[in-house]
Design a protein around this motif. Structure first.
Motif, PDB file in Angstrom:
ATOM      1  N   ALA A  57      21.797 -29.506  23.489  1.00 54.69           N
ATOM      2  CA  ALA A  57      20.357 -29.278  23.629  1.00 54.69           C
ATOM      3  C   ALA A  57      19.937 -29.261  25.092  1.00 54.69           C
ATOM      4  CB  ALA A  57      19.579 -30.344  22.861  1.00 54.69           C
ATOM      5  N   SER A  61      18.452 -25.537  25.448  1.00 57.84           N
ATOM      6  CA  SER A  61      17.049 -25.444  25.065  1.00 57.84           C
ATOM      7  C   SER A  61      16.170 -25.076  26.256  1.00 57.84           C
ATOM      8  CB  SER A  61      16.563 -26.760  24.462  1.00 57.84           C
ATOM      9  OG  SER A  61      15.211 -26.623  24.065  1.00 57.84           O
ATOM     10  N   ASP A  63      12.857 -25.570  25.696  1.00 58.98           N
ATOM     11  CA  ASP A  63      11.708 -26.411  25.357  1.00 58.98           C
ATOM     12  C   ASP A  63      11.869 -27.753  26.078  1.00 58.98           C
ATOM     13  OD1 ASP A  63      10.025 -28.334  24.054  1.00 58.98           O
ATOM     14  OD2 ASP A  63       9.902 -27.029  22.300  1.00 58.98           O
ATOM     15  N   VAL A  66      12.358 -30.870  23.907  1.00 57.44           N
ATOM     16  CA  VAL A  66      13.707 -30.991  23.346  1.00 57.44           C
ATOM     17  C   VAL A  66      14.670 -31.519  24.406  1.00 57.44           C
ATOM     18  CG1 VAL A  66      15.668 -29.691  22.380  1.00 57.44           C
ATOM     19  CG2 VAL A  66      13.339 -29.233  21.571  1.00 57.44           C
ATOM     20  N   ASP A 127      16.099 -25.123  18.601  1.00 57.36           N
ATOM     21  CA  ASP A 127      15.246 -26.296  18.812  1.00 57.36           C
ATOM     22  C   ASP A 127      14.843 -26.944  17.489  1.00 57.36           C
ATOM     23  OD1 ASP A 127      15.371 -25.867  21.573  1.00 57.36           O
ATOM     24  OD2 ASP A 127      13.495 -24.716  21.599  1.00 57.36           O
ATOM     25  N   GLU A 128      14.441 -26.118  16.521  1.00 57.42           N
ATOM     26  CA  GLU A 128      14.026 -26.646  15.219  1.00 57.42           C
ATOM     27  C   GLU A 128      15.184 -27.316  14.490  1.00 57.42           C
ATOM     28  OE1 GLU A 128      12.239 -23.276  13.286  1.00 57.42           O
ATOM     29  OE2 GLU A 128      10.473 -23.343  14.596  1.00 57.42           O
ATOM     30  N   LEU A 131      16.087 -30.669  16.359  1.00 60.99           N
ATOM     31  CA  LEU A 131      15.130 -31.758  16.118  1.00 60.99           C
ATOM     32  C   LEU A 131      15.205 -32.280  14.688  1.00 60.99           C
ATOM     33  CD1 LEU A 131      12.022 -30.505  18.137  1.00 60.99           C
ATOM     34  CD2 LEU A 131      13.609 -32.369  18.754  1.00 60.99           C
ATOM     35  N   ILE A 175       9.327 -36.870  17.383  1.00 60.70           N
ATOM     36  CA  ILE A 175       9.731 -35.593  16.783  1.00 60.70           C
ATOM     37  C   ILE A 175       8.744 -35.201  15.689  1.00 60.70           C
ATOM     38  CG2 ILE A 175      11.500 -34.467  15.355  1.00 60.70           C
ATOM     39  CD1 ILE A 175      13.595 -36.153  16.959  1.00 60.70           C
TER      40      ILE A 175
END
Length: 181
Positions: A57, A61, A63, A66, A127-128, A131, A175
């Motif tokens: 990550a 990522s 994000d 994240v 990312d989804e 998480l 989260i």
């Protein structure tokens, strides 16, 4: 992994001839029991798996949430692994190796398919998935730590378990809040 853990714990109990592991070293701290040993033996591979996906990550990522969560959890868990390894060595128990394939079968762990799915994903899907998987994984860690708190006797191990309950619950909450936003 469960069979190996059981053999280690039973062998250890046979060696000491009682229900505790190790000695108090002259301090007032009680010796560790089977629950304390099992906690460290299982939580070390659990943490290693978290760190493995967190590294992915941090590298992939875009994000910032994240990346920050991954960095925070990887840093905390690396230190906790060292602490648990120190306890295991003081109890004359071998620290678990880094066999990722064996640990996928342990309760509370992501399967090899889960990990590969996360690693294969890209962008927002990554990312989804990360998480969601991290949240589930940390929940199992919280459950393991609560059990160690309830059943263990080693002061340091129980304190670490309490720290894990608090810190991982905070990340789970963060989260959840991110998903609602």
């Amino acid at each position: 992994m469960r069979a190996r853990l059981l053999v280690i714990v039973l062998g250890l109990l046979a060696l000491v001839g009682c229900s505790t592991v190790g000695g108090s070293g002259g301090s007032n701290e009680p010796a560790a029991n089977e629950a304390d040993a099992k906690f460290s033996l299982q939580m070390i591979p659990h943490h290693r798996q978290t760190i493995d996906i967190a590294k992915v990550a941090m590298e992939r990522s875009k994000d910032q949430f994240v990346v920050d969560i991954a960095d925070k959890i990887a840093t905390a868990e690396a230190g906790e692994i060292e602490q648990m390894a120190t306890y295991l060595r003081s109890w004359n128990i071998q620290v678990p190796g880094e066999d990722a394939n064996a640990t996928h079968k342990m309760a509370g762990m992501m399967t090899a398919k889960d990990v590969e799915g996360i690693k294969a994903a890209q962008g927002k899907q990554f990312d989804e998935l990360f998480l969601a998987a991290l949240s589930r994984h940390l929940r199992s860690g919280v459950d393991m730590a609560k059990k160690a708190q309830a059943e263990g006797v080693h002061v340091g191990s129980k304190a670490l378990a309490g720290k894990i309950v608090v810190s991982q619950s905070e990340v789970i909450d963060q989260i959840a809040a991110k998903k609602k936003a």
